[in-house]
Design an enzyme around this catalytic site. Structure first.
Site, PDB file in Angstrom:
ATOM      1  N   PHE A   1       0.855  -1.192   0.000  1.00  0.00           N
ATOM      2  CA  PHE A   1       0.000   0.000   0.000  1.00  0.00           C
ATOM      3  C   PHE A   1       0.895   1.248   0.000  1.00  0.00           C
ATOM      4  O   PHE A   1       0.715   2.175   0.755  1.00  0.00           O
ATOM      5  CB  PHE A   1      -0.933  -0.037   1.228  1.00  0.00           C
ATOM      6  CG  PHE A   1      -2.215   0.727   1.037  1.00  0.00           C
ATOM      7  CD1 PHE A   1      -3.019   0.527  -0.079  1.00  0.00           C
ATOM      8  CD2 PHE A   1      -2.633   1.650   1.995  1.00  0.00           C
ATOM      9  CE1 PHE A   1      -4.204   1.230  -0.250  1.00  0.00           C
ATOM     10  CE2 PHE A   1      -3.817   2.352   1.837  1.00  0.00           C
ATOM     11  CZ  PHE A   1      -4.604   2.140   0.712  1.00  0.00           C
TER      12      PHE A   1
ATOM     13  N   THR B   1       4.242  -4.760  -4.345  1.00  0.00           N
ATOM     14  CA  THR B   1       5.368  -4.543  -3.431  1.00  0.00           C
ATOM     15  C   THR B   1       6.590  -4.117  -4.251  1.00  0.00           C
ATOM     16  O   THR B   1       6.515  -3.983  -5.474  1.00  0.00           O
ATOM     17  CB  THR B   1       5.681  -5.802  -2.597  1.00  0.00           C
ATOM     18  OG1 THR B   1       6.077  -6.860  -3.473  1.00  0.00           O
ATOM     19  CG2 THR B   1       4.470  -6.245  -1.772  1.00  0.00           C
TER      20      THR B   1
ATOM     21  N   VAL C   1       6.031  -2.507 -17.421  1.00  0.00           N
ATOM     22  CA  VAL C   1       6.860  -1.762 -18.396  1.00  0.00           C
ATOM     23  C   VAL C   1       6.082  -0.522 -18.842  1.00  0.00           C
ATOM     24  O   VAL C   1       4.978  -0.633 -19.368  1.00  0.00           O
ATOM     25  CB  VAL C   1       7.196  -2.636 -19.630  1.00  0.00           C
ATOM     26  CG1 VAL C   1       8.095  -1.862 -20.597  1.00  0.00           C
ATOM     27  CG2 VAL C   1       7.871  -3.940 -19.220  1.00  0.00           C
TER      28      VAL C   1
ATOM     29  N   GLY D   1      11.109  11.726  -7.081  1.00  0.00           N
ATOM     30  CA  GLY D   1      10.532  10.397  -6.838  1.00  0.00           C
ATOM     31  C   GLY D   1      10.557   9.472  -8.043  1.00  0.00           C
ATOM     32  O   GLY D   1       9.856   8.470  -8.060  1.00  0.00           O
TER      33      GLY D   1
ATOM     34  N   GLU E   1      14.677   4.615  -8.516  1.00  0.00           N
ATOM     35  CA  GLU E   1      14.448   3.454  -7.656  1.00  0.00           C
ATOM     36  C   GLU E   1      15.038   3.761  -6.279  1.00  0.00           C
ATOM     37  O   GLU E   1      15.907   4.631  -6.137  1.00  0.00           O
ATOM     38  CB  GLU E   1      15.167   2.220  -8.234  1.00  0.00           C
ATOM     39  CG  GLU E   1      14.655   1.757  -9.582  1.00  0.00           C
ATOM     40  CD  GLU E   1      13.248   1.181  -9.545  1.00  0.00           C
ATOM     41  OE1 GLU E   1      12.992   0.249  -8.786  1.00  0.00           O
ATOM     42  OE2 GLU E   1      12.385   1.688 -10.301  1.00  0.00           O
TER      43      GLU E   1
ATOM     44  N   ASP F   1      17.172  -1.711 -14.284  1.00  0.00           N
ATOM     45  CA  ASP F   1      15.716  -1.520 -14.446  1.00  0.00           C
ATOM     46  C   ASP F   1      15.289  -1.649 -15.922  1.00  0.00           C
ATOM     47  O   ASP F   1      14.405  -2.458 -16.233  1.00  0.00           O
ATOM     48  CB  ASP F   1      15.328  -0.155 -13.835  1.00  0.00           C
ATOM     49  CG  ASP F   1      13.893   0.221 -14.131  1.00  0.00           C
ATOM     50  OD1 ASP F   1      12.993  -0.278 -13.448  1.00  0.00           O
ATOM     51  OD2 ASP F   1      13.663   1.016 -15.067  1.00  0.00           O
TER      52      ASP F   1
ATOM     53  N   LYS G   1      12.999  -4.598 -17.952  1.00  0.00           N
ATOM     54  CA  LYS G   1      11.838  -4.255 -18.792  1.00  0.00           C
ATOM     55  C   LYS G   1      11.985  -4.809 -20.213  1.00  0.00           C
ATOM     56  O   LYS G   1      11.019  -5.315 -20.787  1.00  0.00           O
ATOM     57  CB  LYS G   1      11.652  -2.732 -18.806  1.00  0.00           C
ATOM     58  CG  LYS G   1      11.181  -2.192 -17.447  1.00  0.00           C
ATOM     59  CD  LYS G   1      11.290  -0.679 -17.408  1.00  0.00           C
ATOM     60  CE  LYS G   1      10.771  -0.101 -16.105  1.00  0.00           C
ATOM     61  NZ  LYS G   1      11.188   1.299 -15.906  1.00  0.00           N
TER      62      LYS G   1
ATOM     63  N   GLY H   1       5.189   6.452 -11.695  1.00  0.00           N
ATOM     64  CA  GLY H   1       4.345   7.286 -10.835  1.00  0.00           C
ATOM     65  C   GLY H   1       3.143   6.509 -10.320  1.00  0.00           C
ATOM     66  O   GLY H   1       2.707   5.534 -10.938  1.00  0.00           O
TER      67      GLY H   1
END
Ligand code: HSE
Length: 351
Positions: free
Chosen positions: A10, A98, A154, A208, A211, A222, A226, A323
């Site tokens: 969450f 998560t 992705v 933000g 990672e 990353d 992908k 985001g």
């Protein structure tokens, strides 16, 4: 149809999705005949609660926003770890959001296996399990007669995976190429504007995009994960992130960027996968591209992908790739797809 959801994770993504569910409740019902009930939330930081009657998700967002524990504020079965939480919940769908772990895929991998084995559909935005175990997980889902949907892994809500699977269904794809990491594209763009690498990275972290461990972006792990996800769908391959030839942007200096610009070029971190004889190859490396080319025009945190196909030539897609709202949209699109699959199968069996 009503779908009962259990949310694992969450954080930014889980909450982004929940916010959309609240805002679009009436729209989902009127346009898709879809009613959603959240019957459990499980989060390392905010605790875990299962209530088969459904949780008030407006209240859940408020509780978390004020830094309180869900366990203190809600009635239900509380304090379960994620695996027990899946067992106890009466959810139809587990939403796994998560954090990404590209070495083991855990803990998401265990959550997804547990949910599928228990006959629950899974929607995930978690890149680790899909990049590491797509074959195993999709065959588990098939054997259990449930769906595994992962469009947010992705380019988040920008439908790179759905375009490949559904939009290009029947096309033979010979190459996939993309700018699949927003953080490094942002750093490269800001360096063109004169910032140093470290200033641009700090900026990306503050906004933000990066990672939790920014080396995952900078050293191209990353985008490697992908391109593996896209390649394994496009080519039915079984690549793993470690199979990708990988060079990040750590060594790119301001001088390299300026020199490229003087020649009408931009340096971009491009991920590619292609068929080479009987094998599938993939790499993520900095490339010089013409400023006026498709990839040359992709700046800031924006992502883009190109699919080279037989029947349509090159197909391009560009959009935001990270985001909470964007990843939440990916989960929503997966949920709507699942709803229509289930509605259609009801129609077939009632014939
Ligand atoms: N760190 C990733 C990026 C987040 O910058 O693109 C989205 O996967």
């Amino acid at each position: 149809m009503e779908l009962k959801l259990a949310l694992i994770g969450f954080g930014v993504v889980g909450r982004g999705f929940t916010g959309i569910l609240i805002r679009k409740r009436d729209y989902l019902l009127s346009k898709y005949n879809l009613r959603v009930r959240v019957v459990g939330i499980c989060d390392l930081k905010y605790g875990s609660v299962v209530n088969s009657e459904g949780l008030d998700i407006i209240k859940a967002l408020e509780v978390v926003r004020s830094g309180k524990s869900l366990e203190k504020e809600f009635d239900g079965v509380k304090g379960l770890g994620a695996v027990e939480f899946i067992d106890v919940s009466n959810a139809d769908v587990v939403v796994e959001a998560t954090w990404t772990n590209l070495e083991t895929g855990e803990p998401g991998l265990t959550h997804i296996k547990k949910a599928l084995s228990s006959g629950k559909h899974v929607i995930t935005t978690n890149k680790g399990p899909i990049a590491l175990a797509y074959r195993e997980l999709s065959s588990l889902a098939r054997s259990k007669g449930v769906k595994l949907l992962f469009s947010g892994t992705v380019m988040s809500g920008t439908p790179s995976i759905r375009t490949l699977i559904r939009g290009l269904a029947g096309c033979y794809v010979s190459e996939v190429a993309g700018i699949l990491n927003g953080t490094t594209n942002y750093i490269l763009t800001k360096m063109e504007e004169g910032l140093t690498f470290n200033e641009a990275l700090r900026d990306a972290q503050m906004k933000g995009y990066a990672e939790a461990d920014p080396t995952m972006d900078i050293d191209a792990w990353d985008p490697a994960a992908k391109i593996v996800i896209l390649a394994n769908i496009a080519f039915d391959s079984d690549l793993k992130p470690k199979d990708v030839i990988r060079k990040g942007i750590r060594d790119i200096k301001l001088d390299n960027i300026k020199d490229a610009l003087r020649r009408g070029k931009r340096i971009k971190l491009i991920a590619r996968a292609w068929v080479d004889g009987n094998t599938v190859k993939a790499k993520v490396t900095p490339e010089e591209v013409d400023i006026n080319s498709f990839f040359g025009q992709v700046t800031g945190t924006v992502n883009a992908v190109m699919y080279r196909t037989d029947s349509l030539g090159d197909v391009y897609l560009i959009g935001r790739g990270a985001g909470g709202e964007e990843a939440g949209q990916a989960i929503l699109a997966d949920l709507i797809e699942l709803n229509s699959i289930l509605e259609e199968s009801k129609l077939l069996t009632s014939r």
